[in-house]
Scaffold this motif. Structure first.
Motif, mmCIF file in Angstrom:
data_model
loop_
_atom_site.group_PDB
_atom_site.id
_atom_site.type_symbol
_atom_site.label_atom_id
_atom_site.label_comp_id
_atom_site.label_asym_id
_atom_site.label_seq_id
_atom_site.Cartn_x
_atom_site.Cartn_y
_atom_site.Cartn_z
ATOM 1 N N THR A 162 0.849 -1.188 0.000
ATOM 2 C CA THR A 162 0.000 0.000 0.000
ATOM 3 C C THR A 162 0.887 1.242 0.000
ATOM 4 O O THR A 162 1.989 1.231 0.558
ATOM 5 N N ILE A 200 -8.198 2.214 -2.774
ATOM 6 C CA ILE A 200 -8.867 1.663 -1.588
ATOM 7 C C ILE A 200 -9.274 2.744 -0.591
ATOM 8 O O ILE A 200 -9.970 2.453 0.382
ATOM 9 N N HIS A 201 -8.820 3.979 -0.780
ATOM 10 C CA HIS A 201 -9.203 5.159 0.018
ATOM 11 C C HIS A 201 -8.630 5.159 1.440
ATOM 12 O O HIS A 201 -8.149 6.178 1.919
ATOM 13 N N HIS A 202 -8.745 4.032 2.152
ATOM 14 C CA HIS A 202 -8.279 3.976 3.543
ATOM 15 C C HIS A 202 -7.394 2.753 3.733
ATOM 16 O O HIS A 202 -7.677 1.672 3.190
ATOM 17 N N ARG A 203 -6.350 2.898 4.537
ATOM 18 C CA ARG A 203 -5.379 1.814 4.753
ATOM 19 C C ARG A 203 -5.817 0.954 5.942
ATOM 20 O O ARG A 203 -5.217 0.957 7.010
ATOM 21 N N THR A 204 -6.890 0.236 5.752
ATOM 22 C CA THR A 204 -7.380 -0.675 6.780
ATOM 23 C C THR A 204 -7.560 -2.057 6.160
ATOM 24 O O THR A 204 -7.701 -2.191 4.930
ATOM 25 N N GLU A 237 -10.115 -3.956 6.329
ATOM 26 C CA GLU A 237 -11.447 -4.058 5.727
ATOM 27 C C GLU A 237 -11.470 -3.465 4.327
ATOM 28 O O GLU A 237 -11.997 -4.077 3.383
ATOM 29 N N CYS A 238 -10.885 -2.267 4.154
ATOM 30 C CA CYS A 238 -10.860 -1.630 2.832
ATOM 31 C C CYS A 238 -10.008 -2.422 1.852
ATOM 32 O O CYS A 238 -10.368 -2.574 0.671
ATOM 33 N N THR A 246 -12.009 -5.552 0.833
ATOM 34 C CA THR A 246 -13.184 -5.227 0.033
ATOM 35 C C THR A 246 -12.808 -4.932 -1.419
ATOM 36 O O THR A 246 -13.375 -5.505 -2.362
ATOM 37 N N HIS A 247 -11.858 -4.025 -1.618
ATOM 38 C CA HIS A 247 -11.476 -3.648 -2.980
ATOM 39 C C HIS A 247 -10.694 -4.756 -3.689
ATOM 40 O O HIS A 247 -10.819 -4.938 -4.910
ATOM 41 N N GLU A 263 -2.648 -3.919 7.515
ATOM 42 C CA GLU A 263 -3.767 -3.895 6.571
ATOM 43 C C GLU A 263 -3.934 -5.227 5.836
ATOM 44 O O GLU A 263 -4.960 -5.461 5.192
ATOM 45 N N ARG A 301 -7.520 10.139 0.452
ATOM 46 C CA ARG A 301 -8.841 9.677 0.900
ATOM 47 C C ARG A 301 -9.927 9.891 -0.144
ATOM 48 O O ARG A 301 -10.900 9.149 -0.183
#
Length: 289
Positions: free
Chosen positions: A173, A199-203, A205-206, A209-210, A233, A281
């Motif tokens: 990432t 992915i917008h956010h470094r988590t 879950e994100c 999902t992506h 992540e 973001r």
């Protein structure tokens, strides 16, 4: 046999022996030194010089020891600098040394030393002349995270021909300014194809999902393995591995060189658009494409 040089304390003793008129061979016996070593200091003192001057003379002579720096002729140096400037932003110093300096009949290690001494202006190159040795392991921040999954060494056993076959990804990432937002980068080792997911956010879950949405569009088993770093992540990697039947491995902690292609491409992305000062973001997908 290794020669041991006289230290300051020994020189002080020698000076006092000389001052008292002690024979050099007796001073040598007391200090357990070669008589010629003591005679050399005595002869210097007999010239009316001091022990301090002897030390200064010794240090001056010592600077002349060792191998002399190898330099290239002026025309070859000018040629190399011209090529370095031409390739700025496109190749790392290692490739420059291999492809250019070898062209002027120069050994690679000589080239690396010349870069290290600053004989060429490499500030415009991606690595700015810095180069880590093979097998380098980073110690900065080491210990804050552990190995998340299967070690990269297992990849060599599972896929002995992975260097010459399609389907092996390296992933990471890239974060925005002040850790705001992120994109996920993947590169296929054989074709060098780069994929960037917004992915917008470094988590975790994100990322899942992506990544799941992207893999759902890809033919099953097109990709055989993915190699991550040990960022948090990627902690939920088992969900992706089980759903798409992909082998997932992790580089050793603090060893980004084990995913060198991905790391180098991340640097290119930084230079070509996704600057460190940007907030990731709310990046539009059109910009990522």
């Amino acid at each position: 046999m290794t020669y041991k040089h006289l230290n300051t304390q020994e020189l002080t003793f020698i000076y006092h022996f000389w001052k008292q008129g002690t024979k050099a061979y007796l001073a040598a016996r007391a200090l357990r030194r070669s008589a010629e070593t003591i005679y050399r200091v005595y002869r210097f003192l007999n010239q009316g010089k001091t022990i301090v001057q002897y030390q200064e003379h010794y240090h001056h002579q010592k600077t002349k020891c060792g191998r002399k720096s190898i330099t290239l002729p002026k025309d070859e140096r000018k040629y190399i600098q011209k090529q370095v400037s031409t390739l700025a932003g496109h190749q790392i110093p290692s490739l420059v040394v291999t492809s250019i300096i070898l062209a002027v009949v120069c050994e690679p290690y000589i080239g690396y030393r010349m870069f290290k001494r600053g004989e060429f202006d490499v500030r415009q190159l991606p690595m700015k002349g810095r180069r880590h040795p093979n097998g380098y392991v980073e110690t900065r921040g080491r210990g804050r995270t552990g190995q998340l999954g299967r070690n990269i060494d297992e990849r060599y056993n599972d896929y002995p021909n992975y260097r010459n076959e399609f389907g092996h990804l390296e992933a990471d990432t890239v974060q925005g300014s002040k850790h705001h937002g992120a994109v996920m980068t993947l590169v296929e080792r054989l074709s060098k194809v780069e994929i960037i997911l917004n992915i917008h956010h470094r988590t975790a879950e994100c990322v899942n999902t992506h990544f799941d949405q992207w893999l759902a569009k890809i033919p099953r088993h097109l990709f055989k393995s993915i190699t991550f770093d040990n960022g948090k992540e990627f902690a939920e990697w088992r969900e992706i591995a089980n759903k798409y039947d992909i082998s997932i491995y992790f580089a050793e902690v603090g060893a980004p060189n084990q995913r060198g292609l991905n790391e180098n491409n991340n640097g290119i992305i930084r230079r070509d658009g996704l600057k460190k000062g940007m907030d990731f973001r709310s990046l539009p997908d059109e910009l990522i494409q």
